[in-house]
Write an enzyme that holds these catalytic residues in place. Structure first.
Site: not given
Length: 382
Positions: A151-153, A161
């Protein structure tokens, strides 16, 4: 058309917009399923707001086939009468994607395994329209660990990235392709694939039903393989911006520095801290001159540098070969092993215990004046 065929119906019940979007509705509690045509017409004439819901059979089962998971059968009573058209006349995603895929001639629908539960409802829509059902390929998620999806979150990296962190696109593609998929046959043991080889080897049947775990160390391993396999001139070109982040001195040849790094580099972003000593000699402790394996201590190192400084000063030309021959010959004349001389020379020249390249390469890149200046400073420490 679906309403005419009995595959959908008008629902005039008071429901929130969020419930319409999600489609969650208990069919047993929906009186609109049983409305007569006269009641529907009367409600429409009265201007009552409505949604169009899919009419799921209340009995029996629906079976669909997935390439990865095989035949999956669900009981129709477990499916909800999802909303197809909202009150504002706009379609929900679950309806629009079926129509859109059909109109675009989509033959294979590839998506995450979390959407397996939606496939039976899609099948019923395809069948109601009389359309050909596409091939389903549901892929298991890529996980951060055994229990959590990436999850990027939560800080997991995106492709952008990873590139910013010094990974090469071909290495990322190669590694990600092997997450949840494995080649078959003669390529089953192969790890490194070019994009063309991946295209040639790919077979949907190789997709795994089990979730894959993203391992940054494995990606780093792949990246190192790709960096080391590059042509030296190509590596020097991509490494130069990272070298110049730390080495501003124009007298230092970035191509020569890159040649030291290629076999020792795992990520491009590792480069600056590996080569910053070429720009400025860092502060270092005299204890670095002591090395058991090289048989050096402070006294031995002082003796080695006292001999190395005049020997290097006397060189007519400053090439890698001349520096090499000078130091090797000096070690022989002093009756010591090469490492006993090279260790203190490298420490004095670089000020670091670990460096890309040995004493000869570092001295050559630094040049005569800077090398002798640093060796004299090291001698002063001792």
């Amino acid at each position: 058309l679906l309403v005419e065929k009995g595959a959908a119906y008008y629902c005039f019940c008071e429901k929130t917009e969020s419930e319409e979007d999600s489609g969650n509705f208990d069919r047993a509690a929906d009186p609109c399923r049983a409305l007569s045509q006269e009641e529907i017409d009367a409600n429409l004439l009265a201007g009552m707001p409505y949604v169009i819901r899919q009419r799921i059979p209340q009995e029996g089962t629906t079976t669909f086939h997935d390439v990865s998971f095989g035949d999956i059968t669900v009981e129709n009573k477990t499916l909800d009468d999802q909303v197809l058209l909202k009150r504002d006349g706009l379609p929900t995603y679950n309806f629009a994607n079926v129509v859109d895929d059909h109109l675009m001639g989509i033959t294979h629908v590839v998506r995450g395994s979390e959407y397996l539960s939606s496939a039976p409802k899609y099948n019923l829509l395809y069948e109601a329209f009389g359309w050909e059902i596409p091939t389903y390929v549901h892929c298991s998620p890529v996980m951060r660990d055994q229990h959590n999806k990436m999850s990027k979150r939560h800080g997991d990296p995106s492709y952008e990235d990873l590139i910013a962190q010094g990974y090469l696109t071909p290495a990322v593609l190669n590694y990600v392709a092997l997450l949840g998929w494995a080649p078959k046959g003669e390529r089953s043991e192969q790890e490194v694939f070019s994009l063309e080889e991946l295209v040639d080897a790919f077979d949907i049947a190789g997709i795994s039903k089990s979730p894959a775990i993203f391992d940054i160390e494995k990606l780093t391993y792949f990246n190192a393989l790709y960096l080391r396999a590059m042509a030296p001139e190509d590596f020097a070109k991509i490494a130069e911006p990272y070298i110049r982040q730390a080495v501003k001195n124009p007298a230092v040849d970035p191509a020569a520095v890159a040649a030291l790094l290629q076999a020792r580099c795992e990520r491009l972003t590792d480069i600056p801290e590996k080569v910053d000593f070429f720009d400025a000699l860092p502060e270092y402790d005299v204890s670095l001159f002591t090395n058991k394996k090289s048989k050096t201590d402070a006294e031995v190192s002082r003796n080695m540098l006292e001999a190395a400084v005049p020997a290097l000063e006397a060189l007519e030309s400053w090439t890698q070969d001349s520096v090499h021959d000078c130091l090797i010959g000096l070690a022989e004349s002093l009756g010591v092993k090469n490492a006993t001389l090279m260790w203190p020379v490298r420490i004095a020249a670089a000020g670091k215990q670990v460096t890309p390249g040995g004493a000869v390469e570092i001295c050559h890149i630094l040049g005569r004046e800077e090398t002798l200046r640093r060796l004299r400073l090291g001698l002063g420490k001792l």
